[in-house]
Design a protein around this motif. Structure first.
Motif, PDB file in Angstrom:
ATOM      1  N   GLY A 132       4.698 -44.621  -4.775  1.00  0.00           N
ATOM      2  CA  GLY A 132       5.977 -45.091  -5.305  1.00  0.00           C
ATOM      3  C   GLY A 132       7.004 -43.972  -5.318  1.00  0.00           C
ATOM      4  N   ILE A 133       8.258 -44.340  -5.032  1.00  0.00           N
ATOM      5  CA  ILE A 133       9.344 -43.359  -4.987  1.00  0.00           C
ATOM      6  C   ILE A 133      10.528 -43.907  -5.791  1.00  0.00           C
ATOM      7  CG2 ILE A 133      10.809 -41.952  -3.482  1.00  0.00           C
ATOM      8  CD1 ILE A 133       9.041 -43.149  -1.125  1.00  0.00           C
ATOM      9  N   ILE A 134      11.094 -43.072  -6.658  1.00  0.00           N
ATOM     10  CA  ILE A 134      12.334 -43.413  -7.358  1.00  0.00           C
ATOM     11  C   ILE A 134      13.308 -42.268  -7.118  1.00  0.00           C
ATOM     12  CG2 ILE A 134      13.463 -43.702  -9.599  1.00  0.00           C
ATOM     13  CD1 ILE A 134      10.990 -45.086 -10.625  1.00  0.00           C
ATOM     14  N   GLY A 135      14.484 -42.616  -6.588  1.00  0.00           N
ATOM     15  CA  GLY A 135      15.490 -41.592  -6.333  1.00  0.00           C
ATOM     16  C   GLY A 135      16.696 -42.188  -5.644  1.00  0.00           C
ATOM     17  N   GLY A 136      17.615 -41.323  -5.236  1.00  0.00           N
ATOM     18  CA  GLY A 136      18.774 -41.758  -4.468  1.00  0.00           C
ATOM     19  C   GLY A 136      18.355 -42.083  -3.040  1.00  0.00           C
ATOM     20  N   PRO A 137      19.223 -42.727  -2.262  1.00  0.00           N
ATOM     21  CA  PRO A 137      18.868 -43.137  -0.896  1.00  0.00           C
ATOM     22  C   PRO A 137      18.342 -41.998  -0.017  1.00  0.00           C
ATOM     23  CG  PRO A 137      20.967 -44.096  -1.520  1.00  0.00           C
ATOM     24  CD  PRO A 137      20.577 -43.154  -2.617  1.00  0.00           C
ATOM     25  N   GLU A 138      19.006 -40.835  -0.039  1.00  0.00           N
ATOM     26  CA  GLU A 138      18.565 -39.710   0.801  1.00  0.00           C
ATOM     27  C   GLU A 138      17.221 -39.167   0.336  1.00  0.00           C
ATOM     28  OE1 GLU A 138      21.335 -36.558   1.427  1.00  0.00           O
ATOM     29  OE2 GLU A 138      22.798 -37.876   2.385  1.00  0.00           O
ATOM     30  N   GLN A 139      17.024 -39.130  -0.985  1.00  0.00           N
ATOM     31  CA  GLN A 139      15.761 -38.631  -1.534  1.00  0.00           C
ATOM     32  C   GLN A 139      14.614 -39.556  -1.135  1.00  0.00           C
ATOM     33  OE1 GLN A 139      17.154 -38.778  -5.597  1.00  0.00           O
ATOM     34  NE2 GLN A 139      17.311 -36.544  -5.705  1.00  0.00           N
ATOM     35  N   VAL A 140      14.827 -40.864  -1.279  1.00  0.00           N
ATOM     36  CA  VAL A 140      13.796 -41.851  -0.934  1.00  0.00           C
ATOM     37  C   VAL A 140      13.484 -41.788   0.555  1.00  0.00           C
ATOM     38  CG1 VAL A 140      13.304 -44.331  -0.811  1.00  0.00           C
ATOM     39  CG2 VAL A 140      14.282 -43.370  -2.885  1.00  0.00           C
ATOM     40  N   ASP A 141      14.532 -41.648   1.389  1.00  0.00           N
ATOM     41  CA  ASP A 141      14.324 -41.537   2.835  1.00  0.00           C
ATOM     42  C   ASP A 141      13.474 -40.324   3.186  1.00  0.00           C
ATOM     43  OD1 ASP A 141      15.698 -43.825   3.460  1.00  0.00           O
ATOM     44  OD2 ASP A 141      17.544 -42.803   4.090  1.00  0.00           O
ATOM     45  N   ALA A 142      13.759 -39.183   2.554  1.00  0.00           N
ATOM     46  CA  ALA A 142      13.020 -37.953   2.837  1.00  0.00           C
ATOM     47  C   ALA A 142      11.541 -38.119   2.499  1.00  0.00           C
ATOM     48  CB  ALA A 142      13.620 -36.786   2.055  1.00  0.00           C
ATOM     49  N   VAL A 143      11.246 -38.698   1.324  1.00  0.00           N
ATOM     50  CA  VAL A 143       9.847 -38.892   0.916  1.00  0.00           C
ATOM     51  C   VAL A 143       9.165 -39.910   1.826  1.00  0.00           C
ATOM     52  CG1 VAL A 143       8.303 -39.643  -0.930  1.00  0.00           C
ATOM     53  CG2 VAL A 143      10.272 -38.241  -1.476  1.00  0.00           C
ATOM     54  N   ARG A 144       9.889 -40.997   2.154  1.00  0.00           N
ATOM     55  CA  ARG A 144       9.307 -42.026   3.031  1.00  0.00           C
ATOM     56  C   ARG A 144       8.937 -41.423   4.383  1.00  0.00           C
ATOM     57  NH1 ARG A 144      13.280 -44.851   4.696  1.00  0.00           N
ATOM     58  NH2 ARG A 144      13.723 -46.006   2.793  1.00  0.00           N
ATOM     59  N   PRO A 155       0.251 -32.571  10.804  1.00  0.00           N
ATOM     60  CA  PRO A 155      -0.277 -31.477   9.972  1.00  0.00           C
ATOM     61  C   PRO A 155       0.612 -31.278   8.735  1.00  0.00           C
ATOM     62  CG  PRO A 155       0.062 -30.764  12.255  1.00  0.00           C
ATOM     63  CD  PRO A 155       0.652 -32.127  12.124  1.00  0.00           C
ATOM     64  N   HIS A 156      -0.015 -30.910   7.623  1.00  0.00           N
ATOM     65  CA  HIS A 156       0.744 -30.739   6.386  1.00  0.00           C
ATOM     66  C   HIS A 156       1.850 -29.698   6.531  1.00  0.00           C
ATOM     67  CE1 HIS A 156      -2.491 -33.085   4.559  1.00  0.00           C
ATOM     68  NE2 HIS A 156      -1.660 -33.304   3.564  1.00  0.00           N
ATOM     69  N   GLY A 157       1.594 -28.652   7.279  1.00  0.00           N
ATOM     70  CA  GLY A 157       2.588 -27.590   7.464  1.00  0.00           C
ATOM     71  C   GLY A 157       3.890 -28.113   8.055  1.00  0.00           C
ATOM     72  N   SER A 158       3.798 -28.988   9.042  1.00  0.00           N
ATOM     73  CA  SER A 158       5.028 -29.518   9.655  1.00  0.00           C
ATOM     74  C   SER A 158       5.736 -30.482   8.705  1.00  0.00           C
ATOM     75  CB  SER A 158       4.748 -30.171  11.006  1.00  0.00           C
ATOM     76  OG  SER A 158       3.778 -31.166  10.890  1.00  0.00           O
ATOM     77  N   VAL A 159       4.980 -31.178   7.875  1.00  0.00           N
ATOM     78  CA  VAL A 159       5.585 -32.071   6.881  1.00  0.00           C
ATOM     79  C   VAL A 159       6.326 -31.240   5.831  1.00  0.00           C
ATOM     80  CG1 VAL A 159       5.139 -33.822   5.110  1.00  0.00           C
ATOM     81  CG2 VAL A 159       3.858 -33.870   7.252  1.00  0.00           C
ATOM     82  N   TYR A 160       5.718 -30.124   5.404  1.00  0.00           N
ATOM     83  CA  TYR A 160       6.371 -29.255   4.426  1.00  0.00           C
ATOM     84  C   TYR A 160       7.658 -28.666   5.010  1.00  0.00           C
ATOM     85  CZ  TYR A 160       1.799 -29.405   2.045  1.00  0.00           C
ATOM     86  OH  TYR A 160       0.646 -29.796   1.435  1.00  0.00           O
ATOM     87  N   SER A 161       7.618 -28.280   6.286  1.00  0.00           N
ATOM     88  CA  SER A 161       8.818 -27.742   6.952  1.00  0.00           C
ATOM     89  C   SER A 161       9.919 -28.792   6.993  1.00  0.00           C
ATOM     90  CB  SER A 161       8.494 -27.302   8.383  1.00  0.00           C
ATOM     91  OG  SER A 161       7.549 -26.285   8.371  1.00  0.00           O
ATOM     92  N   PHE A 162       9.531 -30.030   7.320  1.00  0.00           N
ATOM     93  CA  PHE A 162      10.487 -31.137   7.353  1.00  0.00           C
ATOM     94  C   PHE A 162      11.123 -31.313   5.972  1.00  0.00           C
ATOM     95  CE2 PHE A 162      10.898 -35.601   6.034  1.00  0.00           C
ATOM     96  CZ  PHE A 162      11.971 -35.987   6.822  1.00  0.00           C
ATOM     97  N   LEU A 163      10.296 -31.292   4.917  1.00  0.00           N
ATOM     98  CA  LEU A 163      10.809 -31.473   3.559  1.00  0.00           C
ATOM     99  C   LEU A 163      11.746 -30.333   3.155  1.00  0.00           C
ATOM    100  CD1 LEU A 163       7.639 -32.847   1.732  1.00  0.00           C
ATOM    101  CD2 LEU A 163       9.821 -34.031   1.951  1.00  0.00           C
ATOM    102  N   GLU A 164      11.409 -29.108   3.540  1.00  0.00           N
ATOM    103  CA  GLU A 164      12.279 -27.973   3.219  1.00  0.00           C
ATOM    104  C   GLU A 164      13.615 -28.099   3.941  1.00  0.00           C
ATOM    105  OE1 GLU A 164      10.139 -24.298   3.840  1.00  0.00           O
ATOM    106  OE2 GLU A 164       8.708 -24.819   2.265  1.00  0.00           O
ATOM    107  N   ARG A 165      13.574 -28.547   5.204  1.00  0.00           N
ATOM    108  CA  ARG A 165      14.811 -28.743   5.965  1.00  0.00           C
ATOM    109  C   ARG A 165      15.681 -29.808   5.289  1.00  0.00           C
ATOM    110  NH1 ARG A 165      12.327 -29.421  10.342  1.00  0.00           N
ATOM    111  NH2 ARG A 165      12.548 -31.667  10.611  1.00  0.00           N
ATOM    112  N   LYS A 166      15.056 -30.931   4.880  1.00  0.00           N
ATOM    113  CA  LYS A 166      15.785 -32.003   4.183  1.00  0.00           C
ATOM    114  C   LYS A 166      16.359 -31.491   2.862  1.00  0.00           C
ATOM    115  CE  LYS A 166      15.638 -35.911   6.445  1.00  0.00           C
ATOM    116  NZ  LYS A 166      16.862 -36.586   6.867  1.00  0.00           N
ATOM    117  N   HIS A 167      15.551 -30.700   2.145  1.00  0.00           N
ATOM    118  CA  HIS A 167      15.979 -30.137   0.867  1.00  0.00           C
ATOM    119  C   HIS A 167      17.246 -29.303   1.058  1.00  0.00           C
ATOM    120  CE1 HIS A 167      15.718 -28.245  -3.088  1.00  0.00           C
ATOM    121  NE2 HIS A 167      15.790 -27.072  -2.494  1.00  0.00           N
ATOM    122  N   ASN A 168      17.232 -28.450   2.079  1.00  0.00           N
ATOM    123  CA  ASN A 168      18.389 -27.593   2.351  1.00  0.00           C
ATOM    124  C   ASN A 168      19.600 -28.414   2.774  1.00  0.00           C
ATOM    125  OD1 ASN A 168      17.034 -25.255   1.648  1.00  0.00           O
ATOM    126  ND2 ASN A 168      16.268 -24.926   3.729  1.00  0.00           N
TER     127      ASN A 168
END
Length: 182
Positions: A132-144, A155-168
């Motif tokens: 389950g995800i609760i957040g704004g549209p961009e936040q929900v998209d990033a988690v999805r 691989p988890h490493g590439s997922v973490y990199s993707f999340l850091e890029r989205k975060h920035n």
């Protein structure tokens, strides 16, 4: 009036100590909750502003899917707040695959779920067969997107990199948006 079914073990959380959580939801979402603790059915009836009351069933569903009441009530803070569920079981071939996929989403010691939450700014809960995800549209998209990458075997490493890029990206947009105050 809408009917929402929640798991038996989440009814106590929905009601809260002395009915406190239930009253808080009723007051803030302008709904009336009729909870059947026998089968987990919750009737959600609008008693105030119909637009505000539209969030009532989502709040009940969110609590039923493992969110803390405070996280679920965050849906009322902003019109843009969203609640989304990802069915892990649907992305799995069999029971063993389901357990493996769920384990990959949670990560060692809950680290993957924590990083999804920290880097996106959304509330993320894995309960039963759903994420389950609760957040704004961009936040929900990033988690999805991150969850889909993990479910597709990335691989988890590439997922973490993707999340850091989205975060920035989100941080940069936030700074740009609030750049001029006067």
């Amino acid at each position: 009036m809408q009917h929402v079914k929640i798991p038996q073990d989440r009814i106590g959380v929905l009601i809260g100590e002395g009915g406190e959580t239930m009253r808080e939801i009723e007051k803030r979402a302008e709904v009336r909750l009729d909870i059947d603790s026998e089968d987990g059915t919750v009737k959600v009836e609008s008693v105030g502003d119909p637009v505000t009351a539209l969030k009532g069933p989502d709040i009940v569903k969110a609590i039923g899917r493992g969110f803390a009441p405070d996280d679920a009530l965050a849906l009322l803070e902003d019109d843009m707040m969203m609640f989304e569920l990802i069915d892990i079981e649907a992305a799995s071939r069999n029971k063993n695959d389901f357990r493996r996929q769920k384990g990959r989403l949670i990560g060692e010691g809950g680290r993957t779920r924590e990083l999804m939450q920290e880097l996106s700014g959304a509330a993320v809960v894995i309960y039963g067969s759903t994420l389950g995800i609760i957040g704004g549209p961009e936040q929900v998209d990033a988690v999805r997107e991150a969850a889909e990458m993990i479910l597709d075997g990335a691989p988890h490493g590439s997922v973490y990199s993707f999340l850091e890029r989205k975060h920035n990206e989100m941080k940069h947009k936030g700074l740009e948006y609030h750049q001029f105050t006067g």
